[in-house]
Design an enzyme around this catalytic site. Structure first.
Site, PDB file in Angstrom:
ATOM      1  N   CYS A 134       3.527   5.362  -1.572  1.00 35.54           N
ATOM      2  CA  CYS A 134       4.792   4.895  -2.163  1.00 35.54           C
ATOM      3  C   CYS A 134       4.507   4.038  -3.389  1.00 35.54           C
ATOM      4  CB  CYS A 134       5.581   4.100  -1.124  1.00 35.54           C
ATOM      5  SG  CYS A 134       7.106   3.409  -1.781  1.00 35.54           S
ATOM      6  N   CYS A 137       6.847   0.988  -3.783  1.00 38.17           N
ATOM      7  CA  CYS A 137       6.546  -0.125  -2.869  1.00 38.17           C
ATOM      8  C   CYS A 137       5.290  -0.879  -3.299  1.00 38.17           C
ATOM      9  CB  CYS A 137       6.324   0.372  -1.442  1.00 38.17           C
ATOM     10  SG  CYS A 137       7.414   1.686  -0.904  1.00 38.17           S
ATOM     11  N   ASP A 138       4.256  -0.158  -3.719  1.00 41.34           N
ATOM     12  CA  ASP A 138       2.934  -0.778  -3.854  1.00 41.34           C
ATOM     13  C   ASP A 138       2.360  -0.803  -5.273  1.00 41.34           C
ATOM     14  OD1 ASP A 138       2.844  -1.209  -1.096  1.00 41.34           O
ATOM     15  OD2 ASP A 138       2.168   0.830  -0.730  1.00 41.34           O
TER      16      ASP A 138
END
Ligand code: NAP
Length: 306
Positions: A134, A137-138
């Site tokens: 992701c 997200c990261d």
């Protein structure tokens, strides 16, 4: 016996939320069961520029708008991980991981897909320790670092472009010498000065120091010759698998697990519909998912009233 709902929608991504609008607006008692946060893959998508009427929208923002809309006609949202769907004739039983169950006269399966893993040494060990599925997200953890994105489809290339906001260099690894992504996205990747494309390279092993990722071993797709690329982050986007195990006894899936539907989104089991990416189809897009959901939600109304 438990109360029987009119419609249970399994999955709260764009297809499920659209089905909820159409079912609840037809005054059906509708519940969406979702195992994560509502929005599905939208929550993992940064910029969306092909959802008609939105020239550019953030996935999280679009998911929130859809969620508000989906509940505005009375549909209910329930948290739960569905582990079994049974056809009991006039009604269907949806069993949840926690042992609970919900019964409904009609069911829409809108569970989407999950990421395909690379299945190479090091992947399990370093997942969450340099390997991420992701980018939204990261991505920020990789500021000024070199990273690799694996895959040549729309997911890989769009996320590679997004990751250039953070990383000092993004290496795109593709196992053939052609991309699957749409030409406009390929062009943007080819023209981006922060991206290096490595064609004809297959990922063989993910390396680390025991704590975090330090590199990836790539093999030449033609000669098999191996090389090591030093990177601190790896983002595999190598395709998707349908989330349909809970329906495997119903005989409504193809050999890969995709739900087989007709143009009315009907499966071969009366009262069970499919919608969105989980279905066997040619174009997996937000706009086609919401279209499927609309048809499935509307068909629930016809099924329950005739
Ligand atoms: P995809 O289109 O199936 O592409 C998968 C990519 O990963 C391909 O380049 C494939 O290579 C490669 N690959 C597969 N297994 C591999 C392995 N073991 N090692 C290395 N590379 C591997 O998957 P996706 O990008 O996740 O997209 C899934 C669907 O969602 C598609 O229909 C896509 O169009 C859609 N989607 C659309 C958008 C958008 O329109 N904005 C965004 C995201 C996704 P080969 O080509 O050699 O098989």
């Amino acid at each position: 016996m438990a109360e029987i709902r009119d419609v249970v929608i399994i999955g709260g991504g764009p297809a499920g939320m659209s089905a909820a609008v159409y079912a609840s607006r037809s005054e059906l008692d509708t519940v969406i069961i979702e195992a994560g946060a509502p929005g599905g893959k939208l929550l993992k998508t940064s910029d969306i520029e092909n959802f008609i009427s939105e020239k550019m929208v953030n996935g999280f923002e679009l998911a929130n708008k859809m969620y508000e809309h989906a509940l505005s006609f009375g549909a209910e949202h329930m948290y739960g991980n569905v582990v079994k769907l049974e056809d009991l004739g006039e009604y269907k039983r949806v069993t949840l991981e926690d042992g609970g169950s919900v019964e409904a006269r009609a069911v829409v399966i809108a569970t989407g897909t999950k990421e395909q893993l690379l299945n190479i040494p090091g992947e399990e060990q370093y997942s969450g320790r340099g390997i991420s599925y992701c980018a939204v997200c990261d991505g920020a953890f990789f500021k000024d670092k070199e990273i690799a994105v694996i895959g040549g489809g729309n997911s890989a290339l769009e996320e590679a472009l997004f990751l250039t906001k953070f990383a000092s260099r993004v290496h795109v690894i593709i196992r053939r010498d052609v991309f699957r992504a749409e030409p406009l996205v390929v062009k943007r990747v080819e023209e981006n000065p922060k991206i290096t494309i490595h064609p004809l390279r297959k990922p063989k092993e993910i390396l680390g120091d025991g704590r975090k990722v330090t590199g990836i071993v790539l093999a030449d797709s033609q000669t098999g010759e191996e090389e090591t690329l030093a990177v601190e982050g790896i983002f595999p986007f190598v395709g998707a698998l349908p989330i349909s195990d809970f329906a495997s006894d119903l005989g409504i899936t193809d050999e890969k697990g995709y739900i087989l539907v007709n143009e009315k989104m009907e499966t071969k089991v009366p009262g069970i519909y499919g919608a969105g990416d989980v279905c066997a189809k040619t174009l997996r897009q937000i706009v086609t998912a919401v279209s499927d959901g609309a048809i499935a939600g509307q068909q629930c109304y016809h099924y329950l009233n005739h």
